[in-house]
Design a protein around this motif. Structure first.
Motif, PDB file in Angstrom:
ATOM      1  N   GLY A   1       0.957  -1.129  -0.041  1.00  0.00           N
ATOM      2  CA  GLY A   1      -0.061  -0.009   0.067  1.00  0.00           C
ATOM      3  C   GLY A   1       0.708   1.246   0.187  1.00  0.00           C
ATOM      4  O   GLY A   1       0.222   2.240   0.075  1.00  0.00           O
ATOM      5  N   ASP A   2       1.909   1.180  -0.019  1.00  0.00           N
ATOM      6  CA  ASP A   2       2.846   2.402   0.153  1.00  0.00           C
ATOM      7  C   ASP A   2       3.055   2.929  -1.525  1.00  0.00           C
ATOM      8  O   ASP A   2       3.860   2.526  -2.270  1.00  0.00           O
ATOM      9  CB  ASP A   2       4.370   2.075   0.341  1.00  0.00           C
ATOM     10  N   MET A   3       2.378   4.267  -1.486  1.00  0.00           N
ATOM     11  CA  MET A   3       2.316   4.836  -2.715  1.00  0.00           C
ATOM     12  C   MET A   3       3.602   5.353  -3.283  1.00  0.00           C
ATOM     13  O   MET A   3       3.864   5.295  -4.659  1.00  0.00           O
ATOM     14  CB  MET A   3       1.269   5.910  -2.613  1.00  0.00           C
TER      15      MET A   3
ATOM     16  N   ASP B   1      -9.164   5.602  -4.887  1.00  0.00           N
ATOM     17  CA  ASP B   1      -8.666   5.631  -3.666  1.00  0.00           C
ATOM     18  C   ASP B   1      -7.133   5.852  -3.629  1.00  0.00           C
ATOM     19  O   ASP B   1      -6.625   6.246  -2.572  1.00  0.00           O
ATOM     20  CB  ASP B   1      -9.079   4.434  -2.985  1.00  0.00           C
ATOM     21  N   MET B   2      -6.566   5.594  -4.815  1.00  0.00           N
ATOM     22  CA  MET B   2      -5.109   5.518  -4.642  1.00  0.00           C
ATOM     23  C   MET B   2      -4.548   7.134  -5.012  1.00  0.00           C
ATOM     24  O   MET B   2      -3.720   7.442  -4.298  1.00  0.00           O
ATOM     25  CB  MET B   2      -4.641   4.860  -6.176  1.00  0.00           C
TER      26      MET B   2
ATOM     27  N   ARG C   1      -5.082   8.000  -1.285  1.00  0.00           N
ATOM     28  CA  ARG C   1      -4.285   7.374  -0.500  1.00  0.00           C
ATOM     29  C   ARG C   1      -2.805   8.100  -0.690  1.00  0.00           C
ATOM     30  O   ARG C   1      -1.847   8.566   0.408  1.00  0.00           O
ATOM     31  CB  ARG C   1      -4.062   5.843  -0.828  1.00  0.00           C
TER      32      ARG C   1
ATOM     33  N   GLN D   1      -3.141  11.315   1.146  1.00  0.00           N
ATOM     34  CA  GLN D   1      -3.079  11.202   2.789  1.00  0.00           C
ATOM     35  C   GLN D   1      -1.676  10.518   3.275  1.00  0.00           C
ATOM     36  O   GLN D   1      -1.574  10.758   4.524  1.00  0.00           O
ATOM     37  CB  GLN D   1      -4.277   9.916   3.140  1.00  0.00           C
ATOM     38  N   GLN D   2      -1.132   9.784   2.716  1.00  0.00           N
ATOM     39  CA  GLN D   2       0.200   9.334   3.029  1.00  0.00           C
ATOM     40  C   GLN D   2       1.075  10.502   3.096  1.00  0.00           C
ATOM     41  O   GLN D   2       2.114  10.539   3.983  1.00  0.00           O
ATOM     42  CB  GLN D   2       0.822   8.244   2.158  1.00  0.00           C
TER      43      GLN D   2
END
Length: 722
Positions: free
Chosen positions: A345-347, A366-367, A370, A373-374
């Protein structure tokens, strides 16, 4: 039909037209009539038996809301020009007055067709147990239920308004829906006229308890008539009608506004009070009541549309109920790219591995959320910059930006206040961002900032690395579920520098110098595209393969159209997927013999903008030049907006755009309409072997999003020539 078959299939025989139609204004189609043509195609999906029943109902609703917006903006503008006596013609040679006359004729036919389709669908949904009742069909128990519903759920919101010398005709806001009444006092027969504005905050279709497994609804206006005695005690109704008002919704903002936000807040209030451009009224209204309404709204009879049927067809979307999945599109869960899963999940890790292009809604939006958000929570992130044109009410994007700012990161948000019909929402978002400590800028007065860019600057060792997102659609998690768009993630330094220069341009007015992989409007995008078209024409004249594939929502910019005509005459093979407005006329002998145009209208709204040029090698080819963009090929996008055009260098992303996305759109037969030389459209014939590009994308992941499994097993519909 495969893409190869489609591209090998012969073009229809070109038609001959007078020379003046090849050189004069008639070489262009009319923008407004072309838009109406698109809305006819939307409505036709409501007749399409391959579409699930409630989705067909949704298409009728979309067609109606589209038409309303068209009137409040485009027709309102033409009407103002005609009233001022402006006779300057559009590119196709029609004056504002001539356009209005043709629009009115076609729009009235469209509104009648909406009623016809609704009446047919009403019978079909009733056969499936979804009933729209009339008061005469109600049982005693139903009436008791409705009486309670009226008192508790509707009555507190109502404001009945008498019309007499002491009570002047009330102001009806844009899209206002009203019940007009003629009443008579029971004790002495004294007449009374009244208006009952129907609150937009309540259901248009009142739900009744299910009976025998059937879902049942009563139109709100019928509920109100049933309870007139509680709104006007001592009076009895002698006549009634419903009506709906559409007003001019274009905004005018002073060029030298010192406080842009405050000026927009004032302009939004003016919009509510814009002049009426259309009045829809139920047929058979009492003549005296009709005369009063038309007079008080200060409109002519030509602006009145009498409706034999349902007023407010857009409200039919309320009947698209979630608990009948058998009547809806099969459920589809957007994919999480395998590469992101490989990196837990680490973009940032996924993007650092290599560039990644996601195709929404097939890969989840959602990517994008994300990613931000990250960034907000990553202690190594020092700065975030973000454009916001449209986003959702409780936007997770804005939430992430606020969180980052409150955590002490440098956050810059470029909020476009001129995003039509989202101005008020964007003002609220900008206030919230400012309270969190973000730097908020509003761009230019004369240009809308329509570019979709996000940058995250991250400290990695002793270096600052810029991660960049470029998109073709808005940062809007809701529309991203139904709009097909591209999201490109990269940490390529050149693309990061380009993005930073665009933010500096919009925030500081300094025109960017030395862009490396980017062209922007209003400065270089149009010339870049036209230069690429002309280069293909030169290849054709020199006997080399010459081909162009394009995909946009609208094509009306005259210089672009003329460039395509010139390329066609030079022998360039041109295939265009234009969803909506198209001012180009394909298949005209000596002008556009080599141009084919199609429109894809289906489950998802085609929204991505793509341009592919064979570059002397034809298409598909590894040596092609491939671009994606935030801009349509319209004058406003190319000349009066800040937009981006990204020159794709990554070979996997190139193959994904050309051999997957464009090839599938060109191969589609089940959702496609082919444009004729007279600007009309013919639905592509469908046989048992039809190809549906939306279904293909749902079943096959994007090439650049594959992870350790690799991309070898992902179908590509077209194979590169070299």
């Amino acid at each position: 039909m495969s893409p190869a078959d489609f591209l090998k299939s012969p073009l229809p025989a070109p038609i001959d037209v007078p020379e003046t139609h090849r050189t004069g204004p008639k070489r262009f189609g009319n923008r407004e009539l072309s838009w109406l043509g698109f809305n006819w195609r939307v409505l036709d999906e409501a007749r399409n038996p391959r579409v699930p029943l409630l989705e067909r109902l949704r298409f009728v609703s979309i067609s109606a809301t589209n038409l309303d917006e068209f009137y409040t903006v485009r027709v309102a503008g033409l009407r103002e020009l005609a009233r001022k006596g402006v006779t300057t013609p559009a590119a196709d040679g029609l004056t504002p007055h001539e356009q209005l006359r043709l629009i009115d004729k076609d729009a009235r036919k469209l509104m009648q067709a909406q009623q016809t389709v609704w009446n047919q669908l009403k019978r079909e949904i009733e056969a499936e147990g979804i009933q729209i009742l009339s008061p005469s069909k109600l049982t005693k128990a139903d009436k008791g239920h409705l009486a309670e519903y009226f008192l508790q759920g509707v009555f507190p919101m109502l404001s009945p308004l008498a019309i007499d010398p002491a009570h002047p005709f009330p102001f009806i806001a844009n899209t206002g829906f009203c019940l007009a009444l003629q009443l008579e006092r029971k004790k002495d027969g004294r007449p009374l006229r009244a208006i009952l504005p129907i609150p937009a905050q309540t259901n248009r279709f009142v739900p009744l308890p299910d009976r025998n497994g059937n879902k049942r609804f009563l139109p709100l206006e019928d509920l109100l008539v049933m309870h007139i005695d509680q709104l006007f005690p001592g009076y009895a109704p002698t006549g009634s009608c419903t009506f709906r008002v559409l007003r001019d919704s274009d905004l005018e903002v002073e060029e030298e506004a010192e406080d842009l936000v405050r000026e927009f807040e004032v302009a939004l209030k003016r919009r509510r009070r814009g002049e009426v451009v259309r009045l829809k009224m139920s047929a058979g209204a009492p003549e005296d009541l009709r005369r009063v309404i038309v007079s008080e709204l200060d409109i002519t009879e030509a602006e009145v549309v009498e409706v034999r049927g349902l007023i407010g067809v857009g409200d039919l979307s309320e009947l698209v109920v979630d608990d009948r999945p058998d009547l809806l599109w099969p459920a589809f869960a957007p994919r999480v790219p395998e590469r992101v899963q490989d990196h837990d999940g680490d973009m940032f890790a996924a993007i650092k591995q290599k560039d990644m292009l996601l195709h929404h809604p097939y890969e989840t939006f959602d990517m994008v959320v994300r990613f931000l958000q990250q960034a907000a929570r990553d202690p190594d992130v020092v700065a975030i910059k973000q454009t916001l044109y449209r986003t959702s009410k409780n936007s997770p994007i804005v939430e992430a930006l606020c969180e980052a700012a409150e955590d002490g990161k440098s956050v810059t948000a470029l909020v476009e206040l001129k995003a039509r019909f989202d101005e008020a929402a964007n003002i609220r978002q900008s206030r919230r961002l400012e309270r969190s400590g973000a730097h908020v800028t509003y761009g230019f007065i004369n240009y809308k900032t329509h570019a979709k860019i996000s940058t995250v600057v991250r400290r990695e060792g002793d270096q600052l690395v810029t991660y960049t997102h470029y998109g073709t659609g808005n940062y809007h998690p809701i529309t991203a579920k139904i709009y097909t768009d591209l999201s490109f993630f990269t940490c390529d330094p050149a693309l990061g520098r380009d993005a930073t220069k665009v933010f500096n341009y919009v925030g500081g007015y300094a025109e960017p110098d030395g862009l490396e992989n980017l062209s922007i409007s209003p400065h270089s995008m149009k010339s870049t595209l036209i230069d690429c078209i002309r280069r293909e024409a030169e290849f054709a004249r020199n006997g080399r393969p010459a081909e162009i594939w394009g995909k946009v929502n609208s094509l009306i910019e005259p210089d672009m159209i003329d460039a395509f005509y010139e390329a066609s005459q030079a022998g360039v093979k041109i295939n265009l997927v234009i969803r909506g407005i198209c001012g180009l006329r394909p298949g005209i002998k000596g002008l556009s013999d080599n141009i084919r145009v199609k429109s894809v209208v289906g489950r998802y709204l085609e929204h991505s903008r793509i341009a592919c040029f064979g570059n002397g090698h034809g298409l598909p080819s590894k040596k092609a030049r491939v671009f994606f963009s935030s801009a349509d090929w319209m004058g406003r996008n190319l000349n009066r907006r800040v937009e981006t055009l990204i020159d794709v260098k990554n070979p996997t992303v190139k193959a994904q755009i050309v051999s997957q996305i464009m090839a599938a759109n060109l191969a589609d037969t089940e959702q496609s309409w082919v444009m004729n030389a007279d600007n009309s459209y013919t639905r592509h014939p469908v046989n048992g072997n039809g190809f549906n590009c939306h279904r293909f994308f749902m079943e096959n992941p994007s090439l650049s999003g594959r992870g350790s499994a690799g991309a070898a097993d992902v179908p590509k519909l077209a194979h590169s020539k070299d």
